[in-house]
Design a protein around this motif. Structure first.
Motif, PDB file in Angstrom:
ATOM      1  N   GLY A  68     -23.733  15.199  -6.279  1.00 40.91           N
ATOM      2  CA  GLY A  68     -24.262  14.419  -7.386  1.00 40.91           C
ATOM      3  C   GLY A  68     -23.678  13.034  -7.431  1.00 40.91           C
ATOM      4  O   GLY A  68     -22.812  12.672  -6.630  1.00 40.91           O
ATOM      5  N   GLY A 106     -18.253   5.356  -9.131  1.00 43.11           N
ATOM      6  CA  GLY A 106     -17.027   5.608  -8.390  1.00 43.11           C
ATOM      7  C   GLY A 106     -16.845   4.649  -7.237  1.00 43.11           C
ATOM      8  O   GLY A 106     -16.012   4.865  -6.373  1.00 43.11           O
ATOM      9  N   ARG A 139     -20.632   8.806   3.730  1.00 46.85           N
ATOM     10  CA  ARG A 139     -21.113   7.545   3.183  1.00 46.85           C
ATOM     11  C   ARG A 139     -21.282   6.546   4.323  1.00 46.85           C
ATOM     12  O   ARG A 139     -20.454   6.500   5.242  1.00 46.85           O
ATOM     13  N   LYS A 160     -10.819  13.161  -5.540  1.00 45.43           N
ATOM     14  CA  LYS A 160     -11.375  13.140  -4.191  1.00 45.43           C
ATOM     15  C   LYS A 160     -10.350  12.486  -3.261  1.00 45.43           C
ATOM     16  O   LYS A 160      -9.609  11.593  -3.680  1.00 45.43           O
ATOM     17  N   VAL A 186     -22.339  21.177  -5.004  1.00 44.11           N
ATOM     18  CA  VAL A 186     -22.973  20.225  -5.921  1.00 44.11           C
ATOM     19  C   VAL A 186     -22.812  18.820  -5.350  1.00 44.11           C
ATOM     20  O   VAL A 186     -21.692  18.352  -5.152  1.00 44.11           O
ATOM     21  N   ALA A 212     -22.989   9.704 -10.570  1.00 44.51           N
ATOM     22  CA  ALA A 212     -23.111   9.331 -11.972  1.00 44.51           C
ATOM     23  C   ALA A 212     -24.372   8.503 -12.219  1.00 44.51           C
ATOM     24  O   ALA A 212     -24.865   8.425 -13.339  1.00 44.51           O
ATOM     25  N   ASP A 241     -25.407   7.128   0.771  1.00 38.73           N
ATOM     26  CA  ASP A 241     -25.068   8.348   1.499  1.00 38.73           C
ATOM     27  C   ASP A 241     -25.974   8.540   2.703  1.00 38.73           C
ATOM     28  O   ASP A 241     -27.178   8.257   2.643  1.00 38.73           O
ATOM     29  N   GLY A 250     -18.534  16.419  -5.221  1.00 36.41           N
ATOM     30  CA  GLY A 250     -17.830  15.147  -5.322  1.00 36.41           C
ATOM     31  C   GLY A 250     -17.521  14.548  -3.968  1.00 36.41           C
ATOM     32  O   GLY A 250     -17.407  13.344  -3.822  1.00 36.41           O
ATOM     33  N   ALA A 251     -17.366  15.409  -2.972  1.00 37.27           N
ATOM     34  CA  ALA A 251     -17.155  14.961  -1.592  1.00 37.27           C
ATOM     35  C   ALA A 251     -17.550  16.123  -0.695  1.00 37.27           C
ATOM     36  O   ALA A 251     -17.708  17.252  -1.162  1.00 37.27           O
ATOM     37  N   LYS A 252     -17.685  15.832   0.582  1.00 40.66           N
ATOM     38  CA  LYS A 252     -18.186  16.848   1.504  1.00 40.66           C
ATOM     39  C   LYS A 252     -17.209  18.008   1.628  1.00 40.66           C
ATOM     40  O   LYS A 252     -16.032  17.818   1.905  1.00 40.66           O
TER      41      LYS A 252
HETATM   42  P1  AMP Z   1     -19.557   8.595  -7.829  1.00 43.79           P
HETATM   43  O1  AMP Z   1     -19.960   7.224  -7.362  1.00 43.79           O
HETATM   44  O2  AMP Z   1     -18.129   8.753  -8.219  1.00 43.79           O
HETATM   45  O3  AMP Z   1     -20.502   9.083  -8.869  1.00 43.79           O
HETATM   46  O4  AMP Z   1     -19.671   9.499  -6.550  1.00 43.79           O
HETATM   47  C1  AMP Z   1     -20.920   9.844  -6.027  1.00 43.79           C
HETATM   48  C2  AMP Z   1     -20.801   9.976  -4.564  1.00 43.79           C
HETATM   49  O5  AMP Z   1     -19.891  11.037  -4.227  1.00 43.79           O
HETATM   50  C3  AMP Z   1     -22.075  10.354  -3.878  1.00 43.79           C
HETATM   51  O6  AMP Z   1     -22.914   9.243  -3.671  1.00 43.79           O
HETATM   52  C4  AMP Z   1     -21.543  10.915  -2.577  1.00 43.79           C
HETATM   53  O7  AMP Z   1     -21.145   9.890  -1.691  1.00 43.79           O
HETATM   54  C5  AMP Z   1     -20.295  11.638  -3.006  1.00 43.79           C
HETATM   55  N1  AMP Z   1     -20.554  13.077  -3.223  1.00 43.79           N
HETATM   56  C6  AMP Z   1     -20.734  13.706  -4.392  1.00 43.79           C
HETATM   57  N2  AMP Z   1     -20.908  15.022  -4.195  1.00 43.79           N
HETATM   58  C7  AMP Z   1     -20.858  15.251  -2.867  1.00 43.79           C
HETATM   59  C8  AMP Z   1     -20.980  16.397  -2.028  1.00 43.79           C
HETATM   60  N3  AMP Z   1     -21.154  17.629  -2.539  1.00 43.79           N
HETATM   61  N4  AMP Z   1     -20.899  16.225  -0.687  1.00 43.79           N
HETATM   62  C9  AMP Z   1     -20.685  15.005  -0.160  1.00 43.79           C
HETATM   63  N5  AMP Z   1     -20.560  13.881  -0.887  1.00 43.79           N
HETATM   64  C10 AMP Z   1     -20.641  13.991  -2.232  1.00 43.79           C
END
Ligand code: AMP
Ligand code: DBH
Length: 580
Positions: free
Chosen positions: A357, A217, A454, A545, A355, A359, A439, A333-335
């Motif tokens: 997480g 992402g 981030r 997001k 959650v 990818a 992160d 996916g985000a805070k």
């Molecule tokens: P992506 O690169 O699309 O897989 O997104 C992953 C990134 O989304 C992680 O490295 C975090 O920065 C952010 N992220 C995913 N879940 C959370 C969460 N529950 N709280 C805060 N940030 C998150």
């Protein structure tokens, strides 16, 4: 480097077959621990279909597929693509909305050892061109029209732009005019009948080979492709299904784009399949659509990004839908702001599960039985006892326990490298194989992670570091504020200053009132946003997001407009730009 076990004997080698390799000692350890079970996703699906044959696997629109039917549909795709000359190891860009055919295409390609590359429906020409180019894709599978966008134009352009793309495959209602076209072909031309499947040359791919490529992402323009193996992904899926306590009675609702890693695997529809549960596809996360499906299908668990969760909370009062079946709402996916987190159970009656997480691998969950404080204040703990976490300062030196630092991780389902991207690999992985997540996190006494944002979103205000999330938490605690996002603005004097984008609930709250509110919450003066901009909505990324990057861009545009024009006009937004 190609995995010969996935190639039909006698054929020329396939260029660019993705691999993902762990050091042999680690791989041996992961196998011994039972994480990697040596099963391909195709075989895993076959076994699920044998156990749960007559149960419903997938519901989408008016379509209901049993496990047996899904298995058969996957076979037809596998045989069809092989028959049309697509070879194991070759890449196929799959850009489909939340429709049952997505499952058939994804699982069929993987069963045949063909490597899907997952794009999101929101991606357009630039992104698809890039994904196809980087992956060296030989085919592109897309809908005809979805959400008022005609993907056929995209397909035709891609075929011209990317010499490697041999097939543009259209899924959906408009296949007839697609068939008339010299470039576009209907999915039906890539399906083989049941009778032909038995004679198709489907060779089960090695469980240690790459099953598919996920997209990072990453907020930069160019895609990084994430090669995930059958073994490592299935481990994360099985373990997630167990953590989320899925059973054959569970009903999992997909409201996010189905190809995203979260609804795919955390536990996602694959976790639901693992458990013998039912997956319901929602065409949209909008409350009127999703709530109706929750009521009709007696959904027990759903996954949302924070903006979707907030939308559901706001809409609950206006809806008479029966949501009593919903046991768990996952948010990730985000805070998720603690103040919003605290509203989930009282408003929706479901247990919240945070959650965190990515990818690239690592996934953290709050557990369903955790206390309210842990559930609302943390982003969970890792899936695996063998997930290694390191929290370090800017020089890769571990910080004191409890302090905020950069998260690095390594483990049985976290990649050791991106697909064909040495530059990114040099940046994103340490010498000893840890992935630099980007992160900023801290660890609680009980081993749970708290995400602080981030590193690249952090605002450096004349050397003083401001965490946007921290300020946002305080802004949304104001009763007049529905949502807030804080981003950096370039500043000649300070380097960067902070701008808060705010969505109000109703009546206007004057900027000085909000600034005084922040100060009143006991925050340092340098954390008070320098500028407050009121908007009606935030821009979103492909998965929904809030896009900080787009908001930063909007600010730059606003500033440029101001410079160009003494009387600025910013539709749907008004701005206060006092410097404090
Ligand atoms: P992506 O690169 O699309 O897989 O997104 C992953 C990134 O989304 C992680 O490295 C975090 O920065 C952010 N992220 C995913 N879940 C959370 C969460 N529950 N709280 C805060 N940030 C998150
Ligand atoms: O944001 C993500 O990428 C994400 C969030 C939650 C993810 O990949 C996941 C769970 O698996």
């Amino acid at each position: 480097m190609s995995d010969t076990s996935t190639m039909p004997a006698g054929d020329a080698p396939v260029a660019g077959v993705p691999t993902q390799v762990w050091p042999p000692a680690d791989a041996a350890r992961y196998r011994e621990a039972g994480y990697w079970q040596g099963e391909s996703i195709g075989q895993w699906l076959r076994a699920r279909a044998a156990t749960y044959a007559g149960r419903t696997a997938v519901v989408g629109g008016d379509v209901r597929w049993t496990y047996a039917r899904l298995d058969r549909e996957a076979d037809r795709v596998a045989a069809g693509f092989l028959a049309r000359g697509v070879r194991p190891g070759e890449r196929v860009v799959v850009q489909l909305p939340n429709i049952p055919e997505f499952f058939a295409v994804m699982l069929g390609l993987i069963r045949a050892g063909i490597v899907p590359v997952f794009a999101l429906p929101a991606h357009r020409q630039t992104e698809i061109d890039n994904i196809a180019a980087v992956s060296g894709a030989v085919a592109y599978v897309m809908p005809a029209v979805h959400d008022k966008f005609d993907y056929r134009t995209l397909g035709r352009a891609l075929r011209t732009a990317q010499a490697t793309v041999r097939h543009v495959v259209v899924v959906g209602a408009d296949v007839m005019d697609a068939a008339d076209d010299g470039v576009l072909e209907p999915l039906s031309a890539f399906l083989r009948d049941d009778a032909d499947v038995s004679t198709a040359r489907i060779v089960d791919p090695s469980p240690s080979s790459v099953a598919f490529l996920q997209l990072s992402g990453g907020s930069t323009g160019l895609s990084k492709l994430i090669p995930r193996t059958h073994d490592d992904y299935l481990y994360s899926v099985r373990a997630s299904a167990a953590i989320c306590e899925l059973t054959p009675e569970s009903v999992y609702l997909v409201v996010l784009p189905v190809a995203h890693n979260f609804p795919m695997s955390s536990p996602g529809f694959l976790g639901a399949l693992d458990a013998g549960a039912c997956t319901v596809l929602s065409p949209s996360p909008a409350p009127d659509v999703a709530f109706g499906l929750i009521e009709r299908e007696r959904v027990t668990i759903a996954a949302a990004v924070p903006p979707v969760a907030l939308m559901w909370l706001e809409a609950r009062d206006m809806s008479s839908a029966d949501l009593s079946s919903l046991e768990v709402l996952q948010v990730g996916g985000a805070k998720l702001t603690p103040a919003v987190a605290a509203r989930v159970t009282p408003t929706l009656g479901a247990t919240l599960q945070q959650v965190f997480g990515m990818a690239e691998g690592l996934v953290n969950y709050t557990r369903l039985g955790d206390d309210t404080e842990t559930i609302c204040q943390t982003q969970g703990r890792p899936i695996s006892p063998d997930d290694e976490l390191r929290i370090v300062d800017d020089h890769d030196v571990p910080v004191a326990r409890g302090a905020v630092g950069h998260l690095q991780t390594r483990g049985p389902y976290t990649i050791r490298g991106y697909y064909q991207n040495e530059a990114a690999n040099a940046r994103s992985f340490t010498e000893d194989g840890f992935y630099r997540t980007g992160d900023l996190v801290s660890l609680t006494d009980t081993g749970y992670l708290v995400v602080h944002g981030r590193a690249t979103d952090q605002i450096n205000r004349g050397g003083e570091k401001v965490s946007p999330e921290e300020v946002e938490d305080h802004l949304v605690a104001h009763p007049g504020v529905r949502d807030a996002v804080v981003v950096s603005v370039p500043d000649d004097y300070l380097g960067e200053r902070a701008c808060a984008f705010v969505i109000l609930r109703g009546e206007r709250v004057a900027p000085p009132v909000l600034k005084a509110w922040i100060r009143g919450r006991g925050l340092a003066a340098y954390k008070v946003p320098d500028q407050i901009v009121y908007v009606d909505a935030f821009p979103f990324t492909g998965v929904g997001k809030t896009s900080r990057k787009d908001l930063r861009g909007a600010l730059r545009e606003l500033a440029a407009q101001r410079n160009a024009d003494a009387t600025p006009s910013a539709p749907a937004s008004s701005s206060d730009s006092t410097s404090s």
